[in-house]
Design an enzyme around this catalytic site. Structure first.
Site, mmCIF file in Angstrom:
data_model
loop_
_atom_site.group_PDB
_atom_site.id
_atom_site.type_symbol
_atom_site.label_atom_id
_atom_site.label_comp_id
_atom_site.label_asym_id
_atom_site.label_seq_id
_atom_site.Cartn_x
_atom_site.Cartn_y
_atom_site.Cartn_z
ATOM 1 N N GLU A 41 0.851 -1.205 0.000
ATOM 2 C CA GLU A 41 0.000 0.000 0.000
ATOM 3 C C GLU A 41 0.877 1.242 0.000
ATOM 4 O O GLU A 41 0.612 2.221 -0.692
ATOM 5 C CB GLU A 41 -0.898 0.000 1.256
ATOM 6 C CG GLU A 41 -2.047 -0.988 1.190
ATOM 7 C CD GLU A 41 -2.659 -1.248 2.573
ATOM 8 O OE1 GLU A 41 -1.941 -1.066 3.590
ATOM 9 O OE2 GLU A 41 -3.840 -1.638 2.622
ATOM 10 N N ASP A 43 3.969 1.490 -1.196
ATOM 11 C CA ASP A 43 4.582 1.655 -2.533
ATOM 12 C C ASP A 43 3.589 2.251 -3.527
ATOM 13 O O ASP A 43 3.950 3.100 -4.351
ATOM 14 C CB ASP A 43 5.073 0.298 -3.054
ATOM 15 C CG ASP A 43 6.340 -0.125 -2.352
ATOM 16 O OD1 ASP A 43 6.725 -1.302 -2.473
ATOM 17 O OD2 ASP A 43 6.926 0.741 -1.650
ATOM 18 N N SER A 88 32.256 17.128 21.917
ATOM 19 C CA SER A 88 32.364 15.687 22.159
ATOM 20 C C SER A 88 32.188 15.475 23.664
ATOM 21 O O SER A 88 31.979 16.435 24.412
ATOM 22 C CB SER A 88 33.730 15.185 21.699
ATOM 23 O OG SER A 88 34.728 15.985 22.284
ATOM 24 N N GLU A 119 20.835 8.058 28.539
ATOM 25 C CA GLU A 119 20.442 7.610 27.195
ATOM 26 C C GLU A 119 21.536 6.686 26.677
ATOM 27 O O GLU A 119 22.673 6.756 27.149
ATOM 28 C CB GLU A 119 20.343 8.810 26.224
ATOM 29 C CG GLU A 119 19.457 9.935 26.669
ATOM 30 C CD GLU A 119 19.662 11.184 25.827
ATOM 31 O OE1 GLU A 119 20.070 11.065 24.641
ATOM 32 O OE2 GLU A 119 19.427 12.281 26.340
ATOM 33 N N LYS A 121 24.486 5.590 24.168
ATOM 34 C CA LYS A 121 25.428 6.282 23.306
ATOM 35 C C LYS A 121 25.597 5.431 22.058
ATOM 36 O O LYS A 121 26.151 4.344 22.102
ATOM 37 C CB LYS A 121 26.777 6.468 24.013
ATOM 38 C CG LYS A 121 27.759 7.274 23.175
ATOM 39 C CD LYS A 121 29.028 7.580 23.935
ATOM 40 C CE LYS A 121 29.982 8.440 23.126
ATOM 41 N NZ LYS A 121 30.290 7.890 21.785
ATOM 42 N N LYS A 319 31.668 4.517 29.075
ATOM 43 C CA LYS A 319 31.991 3.632 27.950
ATOM 44 C C LYS A 319 31.845 2.188 28.385
ATOM 45 O O LYS A 319 32.352 1.814 29.449
ATOM 46 C CB LYS A 319 33.446 3.875 27.491
ATOM 47 C CG LYS A 319 33.745 5.295 27.068
ATOM 48 C CD LYS A 319 33.087 5.645 25.752
ATOM 49 C CE LYS A 319 33.892 5.054 24.603
ATOM 50 N NZ LYS A 319 33.381 5.457 23.278
HETATM 51 N N1 1X7 Z 1 22.291 10.055 23.776
HETATM 52 C C1 1X7 Z 1 23.229 10.973 23.509
HETATM 53 O O1 1X7 Z 1 23.236 12.095 23.971
HETATM 54 C C2 1X7 Z 1 24.326 10.588 22.580
HETATM 55 C C3 1X7 Z 1 24.244 9.355 21.954
HETATM 56 N N2 1X7 Z 1 25.204 8.937 21.127
HETATM 57 C C4 1X7 Z 1 26.271 9.720 20.859
HETATM 58 N N3 1X7 Z 1 27.208 9.241 20.013
HETATM 59 C C5 1X7 Z 1 26.399 10.994 21.443
HETATM 60 C C6 1X7 Z 1 27.418 11.970 21.261
HETATM 61 C C7 1X7 Z 1 27.178 13.091 21.974
HETATM 62 BR BR1 1X7 Z 1 28.291 14.643 22.006
HETATM 63 S S1 1X7 Z 1 25.749 13.022 22.869
HETATM 64 C C8 1X7 Z 1 25.409 11.419 22.307
#
Ligand code: 1X7
Length: 327
Positions: A41, A43, A88, A119, A121, A319
């Protein structure tokens, strides 16, 4: 699809309807991950739009879904200056680093209680997309944070990037920032194709996303199945936010994917519990995630804390430990 009976006026009206319908279904499919119509639909609607635009090319608008399939190749990328630098993030590798971050925020703000927001990354390529009165006018890479590359035709092809914001009275200016990523399974398929064709495979999804968004021929970008997950804003005129959490809800409402697993925390101890939980499920996400971003939730406090020349003082990236090599 036969559109030869349409008068110009009928074509203009039908194109507006089709743009709104198709852009809505793109949002359902790529942002909410809950389509309401079948691919067939979808497409059919898309083919009707292309057929009418072919008959009346001067009725093509910048927010038409037909503009998401790429344009003829460029010779080079124009330069973009980011009026709000794309910073960064500093890194944290363990609980003590997170506790130290919390102590520093308390010391610099003079507050004894700090609310945080976490959140994922995403491991992709940072992008800034400028919308003026709701229309996508420019997409740019981060570059060195101040000077980036104008990759607008490519950004238009990325899934989850609306060509027109999905609200009736859009802000005069809003620059949405986020990560362009490639899903792990699309990365595997792409590399298999490349190896079949005797082309060098990409080392990882991040390199594949970066190489795809920096293609001079955006029709190639359109084939690469890139997605965008929004996480912040640059220059904004005409709308304000009280917290990072509220900002993300707004970005989702106007048409963007946002990180899964977003949470607000009353203290750093709660953040540390969440970091452990997300580290345990890090491989469950369809895209590469290389950590967790921990942000001061209150926007006013973010502004007060400010940034160094290259990093915000109100956020840090935890990280994930390097994955043990696959045996
Ligand atoms: N959730 C976020 O704020 C986020 C997620 N993924 C990334 N590579 C980055 C880089 C910065 Br700068 S913020 C952020």
């Amino acid at each position: 699809i036969d559109v030869s009976h349409l008068t110009r006026e009928q074509a203009e009206k039908r194109l507006k309807e089709l743009r709104d319908i198709i852009n809505y279904h793109n949002y359902r499919y790529y942002v909410l991950d809950s389509p309401e119509i079948t691919d067939a639909e979808y497409d059919r609607l898309f083919q009707e739009l292309l057929a009418i635009e072919e008959r009346f090319p001067d009725l093509i608008t910048p927010d038409s879904p037909s503009q998401k399939v790429g344009a003829p190749p460029l010779d080079e990328f124009p330069e973009v200056i980011h009026s709000v630098p794309m910073l960064s993030l500093g890194n944290a590798f363990n609980d003590e680093d997170l506790m130290e971050f919390d102590r520093r925020v308390k010391r610099e703000s003079g507050l004894s209680k700090i609310e945080y927001e976490t959140e994922l990354k995403m491991d992709g390529l940072a992008i800034s997309i400028r919308y003026e009165n709701g229309i996508l006018v420019r997409g740019a890479t981060r570059g060195d944070g101040v000077r980036g590359e104008d990759v607008t035709p490519n950004v238009k092809t990325v899934r989850g990037v609306p060509l027109r914001l999905l609200i009736d009275n859009p802000p005069p200016v809003i620059e949405v920032r986020g990560e362009v990523i490639m899903y792990k399974e699309d990365f595997e398929k792409l590399n298999n194709e490349r190896i079949q064709k005797g082309e060098p495979p990409f080392a990882n999804p991040r390199n594949a996303a970066a190489g795809s968004i920096r293609q001079l021929d955006s029709r190639i970008t359109a084939e690469r199945k890139l997605h965008m997950i929004a996480y912040g804003v640059g220059e904004v005129v005409g709308v304000e936010f009280k917290t990072q959490f509220e900002l993300l809800q707004y970005l989702n409402k106007i048409g963007f994917r946002i990180s899964p697993e977003v949470k607000v925390h009353r203290d750093i101890e709660s953040v540390i519990v969440e970091v452990k939980r997300l580290t345990a499920i890090r491989d469950s996400f369809p895209f590469g995630a290389d950590g967790i971003v921990v942000k001061v939730n209150d926007i006013e406090l973010q502004k007060r804390l400010g940034a160094t020349s290259h990093e915000p003082r109100w956020a840090i990236a935890y990280k994930f430990p390097a994955e043990e090599a696959e045996t």
